[in-house]
Scaffold this motif. Structure first.
Motif, PDB file in Angstrom:
ATOM      1  N   LEU A 146       0.826  -1.208   0.000  1.00 48.86           N
ATOM      2  CA  LEU A 146       0.000   0.000   0.000  1.00 48.86           C
ATOM      3  C   LEU A 146       0.862   1.260   0.000  1.00 48.86           C
ATOM      4  O   LEU A 146       0.545   2.243  -0.665  1.00 48.86           O
ATOM      5  CB  LEU A 146      -0.962  -0.009   1.185  1.00 48.86           C
ATOM      6  CG  LEU A 146      -2.070  -1.065   1.107  1.00 48.86           C
ATOM      7  CD1 LEU A 146      -2.871  -1.084   2.403  1.00 48.86           C
ATOM      8  CD2 LEU A 146      -2.959  -0.848  -0.091  1.00 48.86           C
ATOM      9  N   GLU A 147       1.967   1.235   0.716  1.00 48.11           N
ATOM     10  CA  GLU A 147       2.888   2.365   0.721  1.00 48.11           C
ATOM     11  C   GLU A 147       3.501   2.544  -0.673  1.00 48.11           C
ATOM     12  O   GLU A 147       3.642   3.660  -1.164  1.00 48.11           O
ATOM     13  CB  GLU A 147       3.987   2.171   1.772  1.00 48.11           C
ATOM     14  CG  GLU A 147       5.014   3.263   1.829  1.00 48.11           C
ATOM     15  CD  GLU A 147       4.496   4.603   2.358  1.00 48.11           C
ATOM     16  OE1 GLU A 147       5.301   5.544   2.409  1.00 48.11           O
ATOM     17  OE2 GLU A 147       3.311   4.723   2.711  1.00 48.11           O
ATOM     18  N   ALA A 148       3.850   1.438  -1.325  1.00 46.99           N
ATOM     19  CA  ALA A 148       4.405   1.509  -2.677  1.00 46.99           C
ATOM     20  C   ALA A 148       3.389   2.097  -3.647  1.00 46.99           C
ATOM     21  O   ALA A 148       3.739   2.928  -4.494  1.00 46.99           O
ATOM     22  CB  ALA A 148       4.846   0.119  -3.137  1.00 46.99           C
ATOM     23  N   ILE A 149       2.133   1.692  -3.535  1.00 43.73           N
ATOM     24  CA  ILE A 149       1.081   2.249  -4.391  1.00 43.73           C
ATOM     25  C   ILE A 149       0.966   3.749  -4.166  1.00 43.73           C
ATOM     26  O   ILE A 149       0.904   4.537  -5.112  1.00 43.73           O
ATOM     27  CB  ILE A 149      -0.272   1.548  -4.120  1.00 43.73           C
ATOM     28  CG1 ILE A 149      -0.236   0.111  -4.628  1.00 43.73           C
ATOM     29  CG2 ILE A 149      -1.420   2.330  -4.762  1.00 43.73           C
ATOM     30  CD1 ILE A 149      -1.428  -0.723  -4.170  1.00 43.73           C
TER      31      ILE A 149
ATOM     32  N   LEU B 110       3.227   5.899  -2.984  1.00 41.52           N
ATOM     33  CA  LEU B 110       4.400   6.616  -3.487  1.00 41.52           C
ATOM     34  C   LEU B 110       4.421   6.655  -5.011  1.00 41.52           C
ATOM     35  O   LEU B 110       4.773   7.680  -5.605  1.00 41.52           O
ATOM     36  CB  LEU B 110       5.677   5.970  -2.949  1.00 41.52           C
ATOM     37  CG  LEU B 110       5.931   6.155  -1.460  1.00 41.52           C
ATOM     38  CD1 LEU B 110       7.116   5.311  -1.012  1.00 41.52           C
ATOM     39  CD2 LEU B 110       6.142   7.608  -1.122  1.00 41.52           C
ATOM     40  N   ALA B 111       4.053   5.561  -5.646  1.00 40.03           N
ATOM     41  CA  ALA B 111       4.022   5.530  -7.105  1.00 40.03           C
ATOM     42  C   ALA B 111       2.983   6.494  -7.648  1.00 40.03           C
ATOM     43  O   ALA B 111       3.230   7.219  -8.616  1.00 40.03           O
ATOM     44  CB  ALA B 111       3.753   4.105  -7.594  1.00 40.03           C
ATOM     45  N   ARG B 112       1.822   6.503  -7.025  1.00 39.74           N
ATOM     46  CA  ARG B 112       0.760   7.416  -7.463  1.00 39.74           C
ATOM     47  C   ARG B 112       1.209   8.861  -7.314  1.00 39.74           C
ATOM     48  O   ARG B 112       1.004   9.689  -8.210  1.00 39.74           O
ATOM     49  CB  ARG B 112      -0.514   7.148  -6.657  1.00 39.74           C
ATOM     50  CG  ARG B 112      -1.652   8.096  -6.884  1.00 39.74           C
ATOM     51  CD  ARG B 112      -2.181   8.004  -8.289  1.00 39.74           C
ATOM     52  NE  ARG B 112      -3.157   9.068  -8.508  1.00 39.74           N
ATOM     53  CZ  ARG B 112      -4.182   8.989  -9.299  1.00 39.74           C
ATOM     54  NH1 ARG B 112      -4.397   7.881  -9.982  1.00 39.74           N
ATOM     55  NH2 ARG B 112      -5.004   9.989  -9.439  1.00 39.74           N
ATOM     56  N   GLU B 113       1.825   9.195  -6.188  1.00 37.49           N
ATOM     57  CA  GLU B 113       2.316  10.559  -5.977  1.00 37.49           C
ATOM     58  C   GLU B 113       3.385  10.936  -7.002  1.00 37.49           C
ATOM     59  O   GLU B 113       3.486  12.088  -7.399  1.00 37.49           O
ATOM     60  CB  GLU B 113       2.860  10.721  -4.567  1.00 37.49           C
ATOM     61  CG  GLU B 113       1.785  10.775  -3.510  1.00 37.49           C
ATOM     62  CD  GLU B 113       2.346  10.905  -2.107  1.00 37.49           C
ATOM     63  OE1 GLU B 113       3.589  10.968  -1.939  1.00 37.49           O
ATOM     64  OE2 GLU B 113       1.542  10.934  -1.173  1.00 37.49           O
ATOM     65  N   ALA B 114       4.177   9.957  -7.428  1.00 39.82           N
ATOM     66  CA  ALA B 114       5.238  10.230  -8.396  1.00 39.82           C
ATOM     67  C   ALA B 114       4.678  10.586  -9.764  1.00 39.82           C
ATOM     68  O   ALA B 114       5.277  11.388 -10.485  1.00 39.82           O
ATOM     69  CB  ALA B 114       6.159   9.019  -8.508  1.00 39.82           C
ATOM     70  N   VAL B 115       3.541  10.015 -10.122  1.00 41.42           N
ATOM     71  CA  VAL B 115       2.982  10.289 -11.447  1.00 41.42           C
ATOM     72  C   VAL B 115       1.858  11.312 -11.423  1.00 41.42           C
ATOM     73  O   VAL B 115       1.556  11.912 -12.443  1.00 41.42           O
ATOM     74  CB  VAL B 115       2.496   8.998 -12.151  1.00 41.42           C
ATOM     75  CG1 VAL B 115       3.653   8.026 -12.341  1.00 41.42           C
ATOM     76  CG2 VAL B 115       1.369   8.336 -11.400  1.00 41.42           C
TER      77      VAL B 115
END
Length: 74
Positions: free
Chosen positions: A53-56, A58-63
């Motif tokens: 969930l943390e990876a999701i 962070l990835a969402r925030e990156a894009v």
């Protein structure tokens, strides 16, 4: 377990090249299915829902960085 965000790949360029090669010749739909299959395989390897969930997040925030709340000024 917490999400490791520091670089850990010993050959990031080699990994990227292999990933791009895996996509070679695929149409857009097949390429998206490849990405989805890879994500699910890696998620299963990680196996920790909190880390995933943390990876999701962070990835969402990156894009797509968080948008300002309606009515917020900035």
């Amino acid at each position: 377990m917490t999400l490791a965000t520091e670089p850990r790949l010993t050959d990031p360029d080699g990994f990227y090249a292999a990933l791009m090669e895996a996509h070679r010749g695929l149409d857009d739909a097949s390429s998206r299915r490849l990405d989805a299959a890879l994500v699910l395989l890696l998620a299963n390897q990680i196996g920790d829902a909190a880390v995933l969930l943390e990876a999701i997040r962070l990835a969402r925030e990156a894009v797509a960085p968080a948008q300002a709340a309606p009515g917020a000024r900035g």
